[in-house]
Design an enzyme around this catalytic site. Structure first.
Site, PDB file in Angstrom:
ATOM      1  N   ARG A   1       0.883  -1.182   0.000  1.00 14.32           N
ATOM      2  CA  ARG A   1       0.000   0.000   0.000  1.00 14.32           C
ATOM      3  C   ARG A   1       0.912   1.221   0.000  1.00 14.32           C
ATOM      4  O   ARG A   1       1.721   1.406   0.902  1.00 14.32           O
ATOM      5  CB  ARG A   1      -0.909   0.007   1.231  1.00 14.32           C
ATOM      6  CG  ARG A   1      -1.663   1.313   1.419  1.00 14.32           C
ATOM      7  CD  ARG A   1      -2.763   1.254   2.448  1.00 14.32           C
ATOM      8  NE  ARG A   1      -3.897   0.493   1.956  1.00 14.32           N
ATOM      9  CZ  ARG A   1      -5.142   0.579   2.459  1.00 14.32           C
ATOM     10  NH1 ARG A   1      -5.403   1.410   3.447  1.00 14.32           N
ATOM     11  NH2 ARG A   1      -6.123  -0.144   1.957  1.00 14.32           N
TER      12      ARG A   1
ATOM     13  N   ARG B   1     -13.787  -9.028   1.951  1.00 13.21           N
ATOM     14  CA  ARG B   1     -12.378  -8.751   1.636  1.00 13.21           C
ATOM     15  C   ARG B   1     -11.502  -9.968   1.958  1.00 13.21           C
ATOM     16  O   ARG B   1     -10.511 -10.221   1.283  1.00 13.21           O
ATOM     17  CB  ARG B   1     -11.871  -7.540   2.449  1.00 13.21           C
ATOM     18  CG  ARG B   1     -12.487  -6.198   2.079  1.00 13.21           C
ATOM     19  CD  ARG B   1     -12.083  -5.725   0.691  1.00 13.21           C
ATOM     20  NE  ARG B   1     -10.657  -5.725   0.486  1.00 13.21           N
ATOM     21  CZ  ARG B   1      -9.824  -4.739   0.833  1.00 13.21           C
ATOM     22  NH1 ARG B   1     -10.326  -3.644   1.348  1.00 13.21           N
ATOM     23  NH2 ARG B   1      -8.516  -4.819   0.602  1.00 13.21           N
TER      24      ARG B   1
ATOM     25  N   CYS C   1     -16.614   1.430   0.549  1.00 13.76           N
ATOM     26  CA  CYS C   1     -15.453   0.565   0.833  1.00 13.76           C
ATOM     27  C   CYS C   1     -15.032   0.639   2.284  1.00 13.76           C
ATOM     28  O   CYS C   1     -14.356  -0.265   2.768  1.00 13.76           O
ATOM     29  CB  CYS C   1     -14.295   0.950  -0.085  1.00 13.76           C
ATOM     30  SG  CYS C   1     -13.741   2.650   0.173  1.00 13.76           S
TER      31      CYS C   1
ATOM     32  N   GLN D   1     -10.103  -4.202  -3.272  1.00 12.52           N
ATOM     33  CA  GLN D   1     -11.413  -3.759  -2.779  1.00 12.52           C
ATOM     34  C   GLN D   1     -12.491  -4.010  -3.834  1.00 12.52           C
ATOM     35  O   GLN D   1     -13.557  -4.551  -3.550  1.00 12.52           O
ATOM     36  CB  GLN D   1     -11.361  -2.262  -2.444  1.00 12.52           C
ATOM     37  CG  GLN D   1     -12.701  -1.696  -2.016  1.00 12.52           C
ATOM     38  CD  GLN D   1     -13.151  -2.208  -0.662  1.00 12.52           C
ATOM     39  OE1 GLN D   1     -12.402  -2.179   0.278  1.00 12.52           O
ATOM     40  NE2 GLN D   1     -14.385  -2.687  -0.568  1.00 12.52           N
TER      41      GLN D   1
ATOM     42  N   ASP E   1     -17.592   6.962  -1.451  1.00 15.52           N
ATOM     43  CA  ASP E   1     -16.345   6.831  -0.680  1.00 15.52           C
ATOM     44  C   ASP E   1     -16.027   8.216  -0.116  1.00 15.52           C
ATOM     45  O   ASP E   1     -16.660   9.220  -0.480  1.00 15.52           O
ATOM     46  CB  ASP E   1     -15.217   6.308  -1.600  1.00 15.52           C
ATOM     47  CG  ASP E   1     -13.906   6.082  -0.835  1.00 15.52           C
ATOM     48  OD1 ASP E   1     -13.944   5.919   0.404  1.00 15.52           O
ATOM     49  OD2 ASP E   1     -12.832   6.081  -1.483  1.00 15.52           O
TER      50      ASP E   1
ATOM     51  N   HIS F   1      -7.483   0.615  -6.433  1.00 16.28           N
ATOM     52  CA  HIS F   1      -7.640  -0.268  -5.261  1.00 16.28           C
ATOM     53  C   HIS F   1      -8.317  -1.568  -5.735  1.00 16.28           C
ATOM     54  O   HIS F   1      -9.478  -1.843  -5.427  1.00 16.28           O
ATOM     55  CB  HIS F   1      -8.466   0.439  -4.190  1.00 16.28           C
ATOM     56  CG  HIS F   1      -8.399  -0.204  -2.843  1.00 16.28           C
ATOM     57  ND1 HIS F   1      -7.636  -1.320  -2.562  1.00 16.28           N
ATOM     58  CD2 HIS F   1      -9.006   0.117  -1.666  1.00 16.28           C
ATOM     59  CE1 HIS F   1      -7.776  -1.648  -1.294  1.00 16.28           C
ATOM     60  NE2 HIS F   1      -8.600  -0.798  -0.724  1.00 16.28           N
TER      61      HIS F   1
END
Ligand code: CP
Ligand code: NVA
Length: 304
Positions: free
Chosen positions: A98, A285, A257, A128, A217, A125
Site C-alpha cells: 500500500r 475482503r 469501501c 477492494q 467513498d 484499489h
C-alpha cells in the site's frame, strides 16, 4: 505467477475465476496452499481492512505474514527501492504493498521477482473492487447490465470501479462536482476493456434514477488531508442521504469501501439502513484476498 496492480489488467474469465474462488474460500477457509511461504506487507498508509484481511487470509492459507512498516526498514535511511525489492525477493514469496503513487507500486513490481499485489495506491484499489464485485454477485447473481452510480470523489475506488464495470458489462455512472472527475487515462483505457457503459451526470439526483447500486467513498482520501475544508464545501451536495435513494430502484444496494466519514459522504441513516451492504463488503475482503493470493502465487498458472 503474476502481479496484481489494477482491475483493468484482468480479463472477464479471470474476474469470474476470482469471484468463484472467493465464494469457495468463504465456505472452506482453511487450506495449505501457502504452507511454508512468507508474504511481506509493506504499508505506507493506514489500513484496517486491507491489512487485517491480508494477514488473516495468509494464515488461513497456511502461510506466514510479515508486516513491514517502511519507517522500520533501511528504505527510510536511503536504501533504494530497487535494492530493497531485490533483497525482499530473496526472502519472501510475495509482497502486498500500500503506497501513494501508482508508479511507486510499478517500480516495486518491476524490481521484485516475486508477485506484487496492490493494497491500494492513489490511483487504484483492485483488491477492494474485486471483493465488491463478489459481494454484488452474491446479491444479484449477474453483474452485466447492473446500473451502478458512484457519487463523490473520482478517486482510487472510482477508478477501479470504472475498470471493473467495463470488463463485467455494467452501466457505471459517475456523479462528481466539477474538477473532481476521474483520471482521463483510466477512462480512455476502460473504454477498451469490455462492453460496459460509462457515463457522467453531475446531478446526483438525476444520476441515481433506476440505480441498482449506489456507491460512495470518502471525499478526502489518504494524502489529501490538507484539502479537507475545501473539499467539504465542494462535495456538500453529494452526500448519500435517504432522499437520494428515492429515485433509485426500491431494492437499491448502498456500498462503501469503508472507512466511512459518517455525516459527510454518507448519513448514519443510510449507512445503518436496510439498503446498506457495507459490512458484507468488509467481510468479503477476506475470502477475496485468499483468492487473489492463490491466483497471483500459483506457480503452475492453473488458476487463471
Ligand atoms: N477499504 C479499505 O481498503 O480499508 P482499509 O483502508 O482499512 O484497508
Ligand atoms: N479513497 C480512500 C480509500 C480508502 C480505503 C483513500 O484512498 O483513502
Amino acid at each position: 505467477m503474476f502481479d496484481l496492480l489494477t482491475v483493468g489488467q484482468l480479463s472477464l474469465p479471470q474476474i469470474e475465476w476470482l469471484i468463484a474462488r472467493a465464494a469457495f474460500y468463504k465456505q472452506q477457509p482453511v487450506s495449505s496452499f501457502l504452507k511454508a511461504r512468507s508474504i511481506g506487507l509493506i504499508f505506507e498508509k493506514a489500513s484496517t481492512r486491507t491489512r487485517l484481511s491480508s494477514e488473516v487470509a495468509i494464515v488461513r492459507l497456511g502461510g506466514h505474514p510479515i508486516f513491514l512498516s517502511t519507517g522500520d526498514m533501511q528504505l527510510k535511511r536511503g536504501e533504494t527501492l530497487a535494492d530493497s525489492a531485490r533483497v525482499l525477493s530473496r526472502y519472501l514469496d510475495a509482497l502486498i504493498i500500500r503506497t501513494y503513487g501508482h508508479d511507486t507500486l510499478k517500480e516495486w513490481a518491476y524490481h521484485a521477482t516475486i508477485p506484487v499485489i496492490n493494497g491500494l495506491t492513489d490511483l487504484h484499489h483492485p483488491a477492494q473492487i474485486l471483493s465488491d464485485l463478489f459481494t454484488l454477485v452474491e446479491r444479484r447473481r449477474q453483474l452485466k447490465g447492473l446500473k451502478l452510480v458512484y457519487i463523490g470523489d473520482s478517486n482510487n475506488i472510482a477508478h477501479s470501479l470504472i475498470e471493473g464495470g467495463a470488463i463485467t458489462g455494467m452501466e457505471v455512472v459517475i456523479s462528481h462536482p466539477e474538477g473532481f472527475g476521474p483520471n482521463p487515462e483510466v477512462v480512455s483505457g476502460a473504454a477498451l476493456l469490455g462492453n460496459g457503459r460509462l457515463s457522467f451526470c453531475p446531478d446526483p439526483i438525476k444520476a441515481v434514477k433506476g440505480a441498482d447500486v449506489i456507491y460512495t467513498d470518502t471525499w478526502v482520501s489518504m494524502g489529501q488531508e490538507h484539502e479537507e475544508d475545501q473539499r467539504a464545501k465542494r462535495f456538500s451536495g453529494y452526500q448519500v442521504a435517504t432522499h437520494l435513494l428515492e429515485g433509485a430502484k426500491t431494492d437499491v444496494l448502498v456500498m462503501h469501501c469503508l472507512p466511512a466519514h459518517r455525516g459527510h459522504e454518507i448519513t448514519d441513516e443510510v449507512m445503518d439502513g436496510p439498503h446498506s451492504i457495507v459490512f458484507d463488503q468488509a467481510a468479503n475482503r477476506l475470502p477475496m484476498q485468499q483468492a487473489i493470493l492463490e491466483a497471483c502465487m500459483d506457480e503452475g498458472g492453473s488458476c487463471l
